[in-house]
Structures are given as structure tokens and as C-alpha cells.
Design an enzyme around this catalytic site. Structure first.
Site, PDB file in Angstrom:
ATOM      1  N   HIS A  89       0.818  -1.203   0.000  1.00 14.73           N
ATOM      2  CA  HIS A  89       0.000   0.000   0.000  1.00 14.73           C
ATOM      3  C   HIS A  89       0.857   1.261   0.000  1.00 14.73           C
ATOM      4  O   HIS A  89       1.999   1.252   0.437  1.00 14.73           O
ATOM      5  CB  HIS A  89      -0.956   0.007   1.193  1.00 14.73           C
ATOM      6  N   GLY A  90       0.240   2.312  -0.500  1.00 14.25           N
ATOM      7  CA  GLY A  90       0.856   3.623  -0.492  1.00 14.25           C
ATOM      8  C   GLY A  90      -0.180   4.679  -0.154  1.00 14.25           C
ATOM      9  O   GLY A  90      -1.318   4.605  -0.609  1.00 14.25           O
TER      10      GLY A  90
END
Length: 155
Positions: free
Chosen positions: A65-66
Site C-alpha cells: 500500500h501507499g
């Protein structure tokens, strides 16, 4: 764009050699669907997060994830890998299914944590993992998980 998951950001036949190529492929899908305003910044954010600790949660699943200003809208891109790859997962098993989250920095609350929790709650069930892994179209994946993901972000 209100949908968190759509067919355009799901690829059920990704030929990748390593994590970095999976990250890059899913970032490209997100960019092509207008969900990113800076693919390289998003990709760097995902890679930096992965460098802190593996996102391989076990059972052949990874949830990288970012959270960055490079993201326009909360999204979950999904890849099923043509061949499993080493992800340094918590259970040491190779990964064959990836749920890659993209969350704008300005998201209300902790959208990424809510998504991680919702996905994790679903993915601990062997029957659900089997259904996801058996899905042959993006629409089947969305039918299985889309409502859970979209409901998670409704407040």
C-alpha cells in the site's frame, strides 16, 4: 470516481518476476484509470513502505500500500500472478495474489487502515481465499470483495 475497485484495475494474469514488477504493473493500471497523478511518486511510496516490513500476510496473499498526494482516489488494484513469487511473507510462502492499495494523503481518517483491516478479516477465511483464487474474471473478484471494500469506506 467513487468506486474503490473496478475491472480496469484488476489483472488476473500478471507475469512478474519480483515484487517491484508487480508494484509497477499495478501502478500502471491505476495511472491508466486516472487514479494517480504521479505514478513514480506513488510507486516510490509503495516501495518505501515495503522496505519497512513485508506486506506478505501469508496464505499466498500480499497487501502492499501507499498513502501519498500522488493518489487521486482511494483504490484497490488486484493482481493474480501467473507464477508465485517470493515476497518474504510472514509464513515464508510465495505470493500469488496481490491487493495493492492506493490512498490519497488527504483521505479522511485512516482509510488505508480500514481497507487493510477489512481485507484481512475477509482473507483469514480459507473458503474466501479459495473463491478469490478461483475467480477467472475481474467481475467475479468485484462480486466477491467489492461490496466489502466499498462499504468499509462509507461512514
Amino acid at each position: 470516481m467513487s468506486e474503490v475497485i473496478t475491472p480496469a484495475i484488476i489483472d488476473l494474469a500478471v507475469d512478474a518476476e519480483d515484487k517491484a514488477s508487480v508494484f509497477a504493473h499495478l501502478a500502471t493500471l491505476l495511472e491508466q484509470d486516472g487514479r494517480l497523478n504521479d505514478r513514480e511518486a506513488y510507486l516510490q511510496n509503495v516501495q518505501e513502505r515495503e522496505a519497512l516490513a513485508t506486506t506478505g500476510i501469508g496464505f499466498g496473499i500480499a497487501i502492499p500500500h501507499g498513502k501519498t498526494d500522488a493518489v487521486n482516489t482511494v483504490s484497490v488494484a488486484i493482481a493474480k500472478l501467473a507464477k508465485p513469487i517470493d515476497w518474504q511473507a510472514m509464513d515464508d510462502a510465495p505470493v500469488d495474489t496481490v491487493f495493492q492499495l492506493a490512498v490519497p494523503s488527504a483521505s479522511q481518517g485512516d482509510a488505508h487502515l480500514k481497507l487493510l483491516a477489512a481485507l484481512s478479516r475477509k482473507l483469514i477465511h480459507a473458503d474466501f481465499r479459495a473463491q478469490i483464487k478461483a475467480a477467472t474474471t475481474p467481475e467475479q473478484v468485484i462480486e466477491l470483495i467489492g461490496s466489502t471494500i466499498n462499504q468499509t469506506l462509507e461512514v
